[in-house]
Design an enzyme around this catalytic site. Structure first.
Site, short mmCIF file in Angstrom:
data_model
loop_
_atom_site.label_atom_id
_atom_site.label_comp_id
_atom_site.label_asym_id
_atom_site.label_seq_id
_atom_site.Cartn_x
_atom_site.Cartn_y
_atom_site.Cartn_z
N ARG A 37 2.36 -34.00 -10.02
CA ARG A 37 1.11 -34.20 -10.77
C ARG A 37 0.54 -35.60 -10.52
O ARG A 37 -0.68 -35.77 -10.47
CB ARG A 37 1.35 -33.96 -12.25
CG ARG A 37 1.47 -32.49 -12.54
CD ARG A 37 1.62 -32.18 -14.00
NE ARG A 37 1.32 -30.77 -14.21
CZ ARG A 37 1.73 -30.08 -15.27
NH1 ARG A 37 2.43 -30.65 -16.21
NH2 ARG A 37 1.41 -28.80 -15.39
N LYS A 197 5.46 -8.44 -18.73
CA LYS A 197 4.90 -7.62 -19.81
C LYS A 197 3.39 -7.43 -19.72
O LYS A 197 2.66 -8.37 -19.37
CB LYS A 197 5.22 -8.29 -21.14
CG LYS A 197 6.69 -8.23 -21.49
CD LYS A 197 6.93 -8.87 -22.83
CE LYS A 197 8.36 -8.66 -23.27
NZ LYS A 197 8.62 -9.34 -24.52
N GLY A 354 2.95 -20.11 -13.36
CA GLY A 354 4.26 -20.72 -13.12
C GLY A 354 5.19 -19.92 -12.22
O GLY A 354 5.66 -20.38 -11.19
N GLY A 377 -1.56 -22.38 -17.90
CA GLY A 377 -2.44 -21.82 -18.94
C GLY A 377 -3.91 -21.79 -18.53
O GLY A 377 -4.61 -20.80 -18.76
P1 AMP Z 1 5.39 -13.40 -16.19
O1 AMP Z 1 5.81 -14.71 -16.76
O2 AMP Z 1 4.76 -12.47 -17.16
O3 AMP Z 1 4.57 -13.56 -14.92
O4 AMP Z 1 6.73 -12.65 -15.79
C1 AMP Z 1 7.60 -13.12 -14.81
C2 AMP Z 1 8.94 -12.51 -15.00
O5 AMP Z 1 8.85 -11.11 -14.86
C3 AMP Z 1 9.96 -12.96 -13.99
O6 AMP Z 1 10.97 -13.67 -14.66
C4 AMP Z 1 10.49 -11.68 -13.40
O7 AMP Z 1 11.89 -11.68 -13.24
C5 AMP Z 1 10.10 -10.65 -14.43
N1 AMP Z 1 10.01 -9.30 -13.84
C6 AMP Z 1 9.23 -8.89 -12.85
N2 AMP Z 1 9.48 -7.60 -12.55
C7 AMP Z 1 10.44 -7.16 -13.41
C8 AMP Z 1 11.10 -5.93 -13.61
N3 AMP Z 1 10.81 -4.86 -12.87
N4 AMP Z 1 12.03 -5.85 -14.59
C9 AMP Z 1 12.31 -6.94 -15.34
N5 AMP Z 1 11.72 -8.14 -15.19
C10 AMP Z 1 10.79 -8.26 -14.24
#
Ligand code: AMP
Length: 397
Positions: A37, A197, A354, A377
């Site tokens: 940064r 999610k 991230g 963010g």
């Molecule tokens: P996010 O912060 O919402 O972008 O989510 C990232 C996280 O999603 C990472 O830690 C991945 O390991 C997890 N992830 C991605 N695909 C899967 C999956 N099929 N099952 C469980 N976790 C997942």
């Protein structure tokens, strides 16, 4: 994003330039552990100093509740000085007598860092009196902290309304790159959204289906969409209560003419751990006791073709559990395809968030993308189509 004022139109010689930067760096044992940064804001600081401006840096650090020596920016001033190859003065407050005295002593071409703006609770409240106190130390304001632009704080928004305001060079680069991603993109545009999610990315999906031509959904969130289509997804991560929401998103996409690309096959394991035994299955044949941890080879091939059919890619979120080898394969292979098409000048690729940055670094292709935003963010809010207060305040009337 309409046009915004840049340093090209700022007359800084002999002037006090209040420059908002992101110096929220990770620390270990009182020393800066990662100076990315700091490196990013050097061009703006150097340019203003070289043009004879007085550079007065404003930044937040951590989440202090009032004055807290543990959250002081003083050690950051030391690292900044080392990297800038120039002395950096430090004031123990960002407003009031201490700041005023340090600013009065500052000569043209010199640099001063003011103490953590968040030592004052008024900062996060965007308190008008506090914004005025900050503005009192400047003749003009430059914002080079895109990563803090989604917050309407006194040092990111309030003060920008009180002084002639300009985007710094790093902010400018980020805005120009993002403009190429969604605001005025070369069509057709494909977006990839992955991650754990659906619930954390509802606004993002809702905005994207209105703007892009194709939307690839991968990662854990794809399971919710597969479940919503009546498929059995075994023990995979899934937000079953969001099935109706997933169906709404698909309907909205159809209305808007956005193709939704879901996995057709998946890599399934029986334990959530690296090197877990695994097998590939079609999404209509996922075993009841298995967990989807990555997109399968047919899905990766389908995604590759959608990249080849597109001129612009916007990407947030990994396609699988990329931290666990070999469940990074779908993400890594897709990242390499995107990097190759970008190098061949067939694709404009913009990615951020991230985990996405970590996944692209792991695949060793981050440098080959058109732009990778580390803003977290602020990048997500931009993908959600929300106006960013710190950017809005820089727009030319
Ligand atoms: P996010 O912060 O919402 O972008 O989510 C990232 C996280 O999603 C990472 O830690 C991945 O390991 C997890 N992830 C991605 N695909 C899967 C999956 N099929 N099952 C469980 N976790 C997942």
């Amino acid at each position: 994003m309409t046009s915004f004022r840049t340093l090209d139109s700022a007359d800084v010689a002999g002037k006090r330039a209040l420059v908002r930067v992101d110096l929220n760096v990770p620390m270990e044992k009182g020393k800066v552990a990662d100076a990315t940064r700091i490196e990013r804001v050097l061009p703006t600081i150097r340019e203003i100093a070289d043009k004879g401006g007085k550079v007065i840096l404003l930044a937040h650090f951590g989440r202090p509740k009032g004055v807290d020596p543990k959250e002081s920016l003083k050690p950051v001033a030391v690292e900044l000085e080392r990297r800038l190859h120039k002395p950096v003065a430090f004031a123990e407050d960002c407003v009031g007598e201490k700041a005023a005295a340090a600013v009065a002593a500052l000569q043209s071409g010199h640099v001063l860092l003011l103490e953590n703006t968040r030592f004052h609770p008024e900062e996060e409240k965007n308190d008008p009196t506090f914004a005025k106190a900050l503005a009192a130390n400047g003749d003009l304001y430059v914002n080079d902290a895109f990563s803090a632009a989604h917050r309407a704080h006194a040092s990111t928004e309030g003060v920008a309304r009180l002084l002639p305001s300009f985007a710094g060079r790093t902010m400018q680069a980020e805005l120009e790159a993002l403009g190429k991603g969604l605001d005025k993109p070369k069509k057709p545009v494909v977006a990839i959204v992955g991650g754990a999610k659906v619930s954390t990315k509802l606004d993002l999906l809702g905005n994207l289906v209105e703007k892009v031509d194709a939307l690839v959904i991968g990662g854990g969130m794809a399971n919710t969409f597969l479940h919503a289509q009546g498929l059995n997804i075994g023990k995979s991560l899934c937000e079953k209560d969001l099935a109706a929401t997933a169906r709404d998103i698909m309907q909205k996409a159809e209305k808007a003419g956005c193709a939704i690309i879901l996995p057709v096959d998946a890599i399934v394991a029986w334990h959530f751990e690296a090197n877990a035994p695994h097998q590939t299955f079609g999404v209509d044949a996922i075993p009841k006791d298995g967990m989807i941890l990555d997109v399968g080879p047919l899905s990766t091939e389908r995604i590759r073709r959608s990249l080849e059919d597109s001129s612009t890619l916007v990407w947030n979120g990994p396609l699988g559990a990329f931290e666990l080898y070999p469940f990074d394969a779908g993400t890594a292979e897709t990242a390499r395809h995107a990097a190759r098409l970008t190098k061949e000048k067939k694709l404009i690729s913009v990615a951020g968030g991230g985990d996405t940055v970590a996944a692209l670094n792991q695949a060793k292709v981050a440098d080959d993308f058109t732009y990778v935003s580390t803003a977290g963010g602020a990048f997500l809010e931009w993908m959600e189509g929300k106006p960013l207060p710190g950017v809005e305040a820089l727009k030319a009337e």
